[in-house]
Scaffold this active site. Structure first.
Site, mmCIF file in Angstrom:
data_model
loop_
_atom_site.group_PDB
_atom_site.id
_atom_site.type_symbol
_atom_site.label_atom_id
_atom_site.label_comp_id
_atom_site.label_asym_id
_atom_site.label_seq_id
_atom_site.Cartn_x
_atom_site.Cartn_y
_atom_site.Cartn_z
ATOM 1 C CG HIS A 152 -0.281 0.091 2.530
ATOM 2 N ND1 HIS A 152 0.113 1.268 3.109
ATOM 3 C CD2 HIS A 152 0.083 -0.883 3.394
ATOM 4 C CE1 HIS A 152 0.679 1.016 4.277
ATOM 5 N NE2 HIS A 152 0.683 -0.273 4.469
ATOM 6 C CG ASP A 203 -4.463 -5.291 14.220
ATOM 7 O OD1 ASP A 203 -5.659 -5.233 14.532
ATOM 8 O OD2 ASP A 203 -3.570 -5.738 14.965
ATOM 9 C CG LEU A 204 -6.694 -1.949 6.644
ATOM 10 C CD1 LEU A 204 -6.738 -3.078 5.627
ATOM 11 C CD2 LEU A 204 -7.867 -0.997 6.442
ATOM 12 C CG ASP A 205 -3.145 -0.876 5.226
ATOM 13 O OD1 ASP A 205 -3.059 -1.915 4.544
ATOM 14 O OD2 ASP A 205 -3.804 0.114 4.879
ATOM 15 C CD GLU A 206 -1.306 -0.235 11.913
ATOM 16 O OE1 GLU A 206 -0.195 -0.350 12.479
ATOM 17 O OE2 GLU A 206 -1.719 0.845 11.449
#
Length: 290
Positions: A198, A232-235
């Site tokens: 991303h 955990d989105l984008d984590e």
């Protein structure tokens, strides 16, 4: 020993509590199996007390390796040092599914790099919630699978994806700008074997047209982050990041072009390092031996 393309190489990647004797014990196993070390990298973390090591090796006389015998010897060493480890043939290609939506840059970059031998992938399918990129998969002779996703069909779509992964024996799932949020359950099923990419800019521009938002704020860097997928989105644990300096002279479209370049580079490196067994994951942190 000078390496040859025809000589089989093995790779051992491990981490464990940092105590004396680890390197000696691993070297002893390799000596017992008449192996020579081709490349060795190691790191001891002073903050966690963890030791990390990656060793590439081959038989002294260049004959094929007996990996089952090596695994048997390593089992004893691993138990002694409480190791997390894996042993693989360095030349083994990983079966992969690439997931996309409508952005073509990462997909095209991965398939091209793979076609010239830069990546160790056997791409068993390109999966998309749209049909726009079917032509790219066709150009590279890769099967294309259209799995549409709506709020009402999301669970069925994820079940179809998992069926495909299982049926094809896929070891890696690559989200090459797949613009759907995966459920917590799917993230758990793919833990440690799904990589996402991303854009990564500060402040974090979310929602539609992030590069137009970045242009309005006068950003000085365009970046991208490749990481393992978690609930955990984008984590998830970060594998690789790429930064490109920009300035006020660039239009939003030019910023987006730089962003596509950063995303392609970061994702390709992350995939290569994963398939070459160069990444150890501990908690939400990675140690990468590039």
């Amino acid at each position: 020993m000078t390496g040859s393309a025809e000589v089989q190489h093995g790779v051992l990647l491990l981490h464990c509590p940092d105590v004396p004797g680890i390197v000696h014990a691993v070297s002893e196993v390799l000596v017992q199996e008449k192996c020579t070390i081709v490349q060795s990298q190691q790191f001891g973390s002073s903050t966690t007390g963890t030791f990390f090591m990656r060793v590439e090796f081959a038989h002294i006389d260049g004959t094929p390796l007996d990996l089952p015998a090596l695994r048997g010897r390593m089992d004893l060493v691993a138990e002694r040092f409480s190791m997390t480890w894996r042993l693989a043939d360095a030349a083994q290609r990983q079966r992969a599914v690439i997931m996309v939506s409508r952005f073509a840059h990462c997909l095209n970059d991965l398939l091209f790099r793979n076609s010239i031998g830069e990546l160790h992938l056997d791409v068993v399918a390109v999966v998309s919630n749209h049909t726009d990129l079917r032509r790219i998969a066709d150009n590279y002779g890769v099967p294309f699978r259209h799995i549409p996703v709506t709020p009402d069909t999301k669970a069925d779509a994820e079940a179809a994806l998992l069926d495909l992964v299982r049926d094809e024996g896929a070891e890696l799932v690559i989200l090459a700008r797949y613009m759907q949020i995966l459920s917590d359950g799917l993230c758990q099923q793919l833990a440690g074997r799904a990589i996402n990419i991303h854009h990564s800019m500060l402040p974090s521009f979310k929602g539609a047209r992030p590069y137009h938002q970045a242009h309005a704020r006068g950003v000085k860097f365009i970046g991208a982050t490749a990481h393992y997928v978690t609930a955990d989105l984008d984590e998830g644990p970060i594998i690789e990041q790429e930064l490109i300096r920009v300035d006020h002279s660039l239009s939003p479209e030019q910023l987006a072009a730089h962003g596509r370049e950063a995303e392609s580079r970061a994702l390709a490196r992350a995939v290569r390092w994963h398939t070459e067994n160069r990444i150890a994951v501990v908690g939400n942190r990675t140690v990468v031996f590039p």
